[in-house]
Design an enzyme around this catalytic site. Structure first.
Site, PDB file in Angstrom:
ATOM      1  N   HIS A 182       6.768 -12.700 -22.745  1.00 46.77           N
ATOM      2  CA  HIS A 182       6.420 -14.074 -22.709  1.00 46.77           C
ATOM      3  C   HIS A 182       6.902 -14.046 -21.032  1.00 46.77           C
ATOM      4  O   HIS A 182       7.720 -13.392 -20.617  1.00 46.77           O
ATOM      5  CB  HIS A 182       7.046 -15.071 -23.187  1.00 46.77           C
TER       6      HIS A 182
ATOM      7  N   GLU B  18       8.443 -16.126 -19.461  1.00 45.58           N
ATOM      8  CA  GLU B  18      10.020 -16.714 -18.996  1.00 45.58           C
ATOM      9  C   GLU B  18      10.920 -15.281 -19.367  1.00 45.58           C
ATOM     10  O   GLU B  18      11.711 -15.241 -18.476  1.00 45.58           O
ATOM     11  CB  GLU B  18      10.208 -17.696 -19.979  1.00 45.58           C
TER      12      GLU B  18
ATOM     13  N   CYS C 106       8.627 -21.559 -25.657  1.00 46.20           N
ATOM     14  CA  CYS C 106       8.503 -21.467 -27.163  1.00 46.20           C
ATOM     15  C   CYS C 106       9.897 -21.272 -27.433  1.00 46.20           C
ATOM     16  O   CYS C 106      10.675 -21.144 -26.827  1.00 46.20           O
ATOM     17  CB  CYS C 106       8.005 -20.228 -27.471  1.00 46.20           C
TER      18      CYS C 106
ATOM     19  N   CYS D 286      11.558 -18.153 -25.933  1.00 49.03           N
ATOM     20  CA  CYS D 286      11.845 -18.316 -24.292  1.00 49.03           C
ATOM     21  C   CYS D 286      12.906 -19.201 -24.099  1.00 49.03           C
ATOM     22  O   CYS D 286      13.885 -19.208 -23.402  1.00 49.03           O
ATOM     23  CB  CYS D 286      10.736 -18.758 -23.674  1.00 49.03           C
TER      24      CYS D 286
END
Length: 155
Positions: A52, A54, A82, A85
């Site tokens: 992801h 991040e 999320c 993250c």
């Protein structure tokens, strides 16, 4: 540069990533007014469900700074993180977080993490992925070794 400038950079990364066929997420990490890490959602391009924006930005910042402790850094992310993250933001000890879109906005376009939040609240035996403890005594050996190691690097 201002907070808005850094957020614009995270948003720019998210837009560029969509143009390349990736997910609509971008993030930058800033220390002392300088971007030290960037990331865009690379799940499909890397075949890595943890890639992801991040996470990628955290990995890049940690590498750039030579430390796993990003407590003097701020993350700007194009969307509210999320659960994975958000956990990484805390593990990295980032001091502040700014985000553009909300998790509700993400859910509306198919990135809905509500089920993960619900799963985390359930006892292990009620979660959708079965989990059973196995070989505790053997696994605990490494914990004991860690606990007794005078040269360990705490994190």
């Amino acid at each position: 540069m201002t907070h808005e400038d850094f957020m614009k950079e995270a948003i720019k990364l998210s837009v560029e990533n969509v143009e390349k066929g990736g997910g609509p997420f971008g993030a930058v990490i800033v220390k002392d007014g300088k971007i030290v890490g960037k990331g865009a959602n690379s799940v499909t391009s890397h075949n890595d469900p943890t890639a992801h924006a991040e996470i990628m930005a955290i990995r890049n910042a940690a590498k750039e700074l030579g430390t796993f402790d990003l407590s003097e850094c701020t993350i700007y992310t194009s969307c509210e993180p999320c659960p994975m993250c958000l956990g990484a933001v805390y593990w990295a000890r980032l001091s502040k977080m700014y985000y553009g879109n909300t998790k509700t906005d993400a859910a509306k376009i198919g990135f809905d993490d509500a089920f993960i939040y619900k799963e985390m609240e359930l006892p292990l035996e009620k979660r959708s992925i079965p989990a059973k403890q196995l070989l505790h005594d053997e696994a605990y050996i490494a914990f004991k070794m860690w606990e007794e190691n005078p040269d360990k690097i705490e994190y």
